[in-house]
Structures are given as C-alpha cells and as structure tokens.
Design a protein around this motif. Structure first.
Motif, PDB file in Angstrom:
ATOM      1  N   THR A 149       2.153 -21.588 -20.375  1.00 26.20           N
ATOM      2  CA  THR A 149       1.718 -20.262 -20.810  1.00 26.20           C
ATOM      3  C   THR A 149       0.512 -19.809 -20.004  1.00 26.20           C
ATOM      4  N   TYR A 173       3.900 -26.727 -22.975  1.00 24.21           N
ATOM      5  CA  TYR A 173       4.213 -25.298 -23.021  1.00 24.21           C
ATOM      6  C   TYR A 173       2.944 -24.461 -22.963  1.00 24.21           C
ATOM      7  N   ALA A 174       1.859 -24.934 -23.558  1.00 21.71           N
ATOM      8  CA  ALA A 174       0.588 -24.198 -23.498  1.00 21.71           C
ATOM      9  C   ALA A 174       0.089 -24.115 -22.056  1.00 21.71           C
ATOM     10  N   SER A 176       1.630 -18.834 -16.544  1.00 24.69           N
ATOM     11  CA  SER A 176       2.387 -17.575 -16.567  1.00 24.69           C
ATOM     12  C   SER A 176       1.475 -16.372 -16.791  1.00 24.69           C
ATOM     13  N   VAL A 177       0.520 -16.492 -17.698  1.00 27.31           N
ATOM     14  CA  VAL A 177      -0.417 -15.401 -17.948  1.00 27.31           C
ATOM     15  C   VAL A 177      -1.288 -15.171 -16.714  1.00 27.31           C
ATOM     16  N   VAL A 217       5.446 -22.618 -27.723  1.00 27.54           N
ATOM     17  CA  VAL A 217       4.266 -23.241 -28.337  1.00 27.54           C
ATOM     18  C   VAL A 217       4.318 -23.071 -29.854  1.00 27.54           C
ATOM     19  N   SER A 253       7.096 -18.937 -23.185  1.00 34.69           N
ATOM     20  CA  SER A 253       6.176 -20.059 -23.369  1.00 34.69           C
ATOM     21  C   SER A 253       5.382 -19.918 -24.658  1.00 34.69           C
ATOM     22  N   ILE A 254       4.969 -18.692 -24.983  1.00 34.44           N
ATOM     23  CA  ILE A 254       4.250 -18.472 -26.243  1.00 34.44           C
ATOM     24  C   ILE A 254       5.157 -18.825 -27.422  1.00 34.44           C
ATOM     25  N   TRP A 255       6.419 -18.382 -27.351  1.00 35.15           N
ATOM     26  CA  TRP A 255       7.362 -18.714 -28.408  1.00 35.15           C
ATOM     27  C   TRP A 255       7.573 -20.237 -28.483  1.00 35.15           C
ATOM     28  N   CYS A 264       8.295 -15.408 -18.598  1.00 35.50           N
ATOM     29  CA  CYS A 264       7.860 -16.797 -18.798  1.00 35.50           C
ATOM     30  C   CYS A 264       6.701 -16.881 -19.783  1.00 35.50           C
ATOM     31  N   SER A 265       5.820 -15.889 -19.764  1.00 32.63           N
ATOM     32  CA  SER A 265       4.706 -15.867 -20.716  1.00 32.63           C
ATOM     33  C   SER A 265       5.214 -15.755 -22.143  1.00 32.63           C
TER      34      SER A 265
END
Length: 95
Positions: free
Chosen positions: A77, A73-74, A80-81, A21, A17-19, A13-14
């Motif tokens: 992220t 999404y941020a 998830s992080v 963003v 989510s980064i992708w 998920c991290s």
C-alpha cells in the motif's frame, strides 16, 4: 523520483492493497478469537488426534499468518500510494 507504474495502475493497486490490509486484519482477529465460521480454513491435519490445545494452536498460527500477510499488504500500500503521488506530481510539471 522513479516511476514504476502509471497513475491508473498505482490507484488500482492502492485500493486493492488497502482492502487486503482491512480484510486480513479482520481475518486475523477472527482467527485469534477462534471463530467457528473459519474452521474450514484451519489446517487441522489428522482429525483423529485433535485436541483443544492443538486446535487453539492452529488457530493462533493461522492468525499470525494473516497478520504477517496484512503487514506485507501494508508495505505494498505504501509503495502504491507513493507511486500515485509521483504520478500526480509529474502531471503538473511543465517539460
């Protein structure tokens, strides 16, 4: 610390989510500069009444939607992080 998901799920998920963003920020920038490549993704409605102002307004609205989605999404992220770090800390604890 609350574990909501496992280490593999939080890592996946991290990354996704980064992708998300990065992709949505780039799309928002391209919509903001009225990139012609994205004309098919703009909701034009009735093409008969299309004016330059309406087209620019629609591009701007779509750009704003991309930036809002990138913000969401941020947040995902960050969650998830956080879950990834919670899972890493719990692996090293002796019970």
């Amino acid at each position: 610390m609350v574990k909501l998901c496992g280490p593999k799920c939080s890592a996946c998920c991290s990354l996704l989510s980064i992708w998300g963003v990065i992709m949505l920020l780039l799309m928002g920038i391209f919509f903001r500069v009225n990139a012609i490549a994205f004309i098919e993704d703009v909701n034009l409605g009735d093409v008969k009444d299309l004016t330059k102002e309406k087209l620019e307004s629609t591009y701007t609205t779509t750009s704003n939607n991309c930036f809002i989605a990138a913000g969401i999404y941020a947040l995902l992220t960050a969650v998830s992080v956080w879950q990834f770090s919670v899972n890493r800390k719990s692996q090293y604890q002796v019970t």
